[in-house]
Design a protein around this motif. Sequence first.
Motif, PDB file in Angstrom:
ATOM      1  N   SER A  33      -2.649  -5.166   7.372  1.00 46.72           N
ATOM      2  CA  SER A  33      -3.890  -4.515   7.800  1.00 46.72           C
ATOM      3  C   SER A  33      -3.788  -3.964   9.218  1.00 46.72           C
ATOM      4  O   SER A  33      -2.992  -4.440  10.025  1.00 46.72           O
ATOM      5  N   VAL A  34      -4.623  -2.976   9.472  1.00 42.85           N
ATOM      6  CA  VAL A  34      -4.687  -2.338  10.784  1.00 42.85           C
ATOM      7  C   VAL A  34      -6.157  -2.200  11.156  1.00 42.85           C
ATOM      8  O   VAL A  34      -6.971  -1.794  10.343  1.00 42.85           O
ATOM      9  N   THR A  35      -6.489  -2.549  12.390  1.00 41.80           N
ATOM     10  CA  THR A  35      -7.835  -2.340  12.915  1.00 41.80           C
ATOM     11  C   THR A  35      -7.769  -1.221  13.939  1.00 41.80           C
ATOM     12  O   THR A  35      -6.979  -1.278  14.873  1.00 41.80           O
ATOM     13  N   PHE A  79      -0.044   6.752   9.464  1.00 41.99           N
ATOM     14  CA  PHE A  79      -0.795   6.682   8.212  1.00 41.99           C
ATOM     15  C   PHE A  79      -0.477   7.886   7.327  1.00 41.99           C
ATOM     16  O   PHE A  79      -0.061   8.934   7.815  1.00 41.99           O
ATOM     17  N   ASP A  80      -0.772   7.756   6.034  1.00 42.81           N
ATOM     18  CA  ASP A  80      -0.556   8.865   5.105  1.00 42.81           C
ATOM     19  C   ASP A  80      -1.820   9.677   4.847  1.00 42.81           C
ATOM     20  O   ASP A  80      -1.819  10.579   4.023  1.00 42.81           O
ATOM     21  N   GLY A  85      -6.506   5.710   3.315  1.00 40.61           N
ATOM     22  CA  GLY A  85      -5.076   5.810   3.036  1.00 40.61           C
ATOM     23  C   GLY A  85      -4.327   4.526   3.335  1.00 40.61           C
ATOM     24  O   GLY A  85      -4.896   3.435   3.359  1.00 40.61           O
ATOM     25  N   ASN A  86      -3.047   4.661   3.572  1.00 42.57           N
ATOM     26  CA  ASN A  86      -2.148   3.533   3.806  1.00 42.57           C
ATOM     27  C   ASN A  86      -1.500   3.647   5.173  1.00 42.57           C
ATOM     28  O   ASN A  86      -1.153   4.741   5.603  1.00 42.57           O
ATOM     29  N   HIS A  87      -1.300   2.490   5.819  1.00 43.48           N
ATOM     30  CA  HIS A  87      -0.497   2.557   7.045  1.00 43.48           C
ATOM     31  C   HIS A  87       0.958   2.405   6.639  1.00 43.48           C
ATOM     32  O   HIS A  87       1.299   1.571   5.817  1.00 43.48           O
TER      33      HIS A  87
END
Length: 118
Positions: A33-35, A79-80, A85-87
Motif C-alpha cells: 500500500s501507498v499513502t 503508478f500505472d 491504479g497500481n503502484h
Amino acid sequence: MGSKSNYAENATLNNLLSGTVYVGLTTAANETSVTEPTDTAYARQVATFTVTGSSAENNALISFPSATQNNGTVNMAVFDALTGGNHLYIVDITNGPFTYDTNEKIDVLAGALTITEE
C-alpha cells in the motif's frame, strides 16, 4: 530462491515503464500500500523513463505544485494510472526524502529518479 537474469530485469523495466506512467508523492509506503498527501494542490505527475540495462531514469523534469498545507516528509512511487491504479515501484529519490509543506514545491530533475531491478 532464484534471481532474474539481466534480460528479465531489462524486460520487466521496459514492460512496466514503457509509455506513460505517473510519479506520486508518498507519506507512507510498503509493498502492498501507498499513502499519498491529501493536499488539494497535489496530483500525480506524468513521467517517462529511459531504460538502460537493469535500471531506468526519468528523462524529463517532474514538477509537483506548491503545497497548500503541511504534508510532512514524502518520498515517491511510480503508478500505472493518474488516480487509483497500481503502484509499480516505491522509489528513493536522489537527495530525498523531502518535506512537502505549505508553499513548498518539489521538482525532480531529469535523471534524478532512478529505478533498478535486482
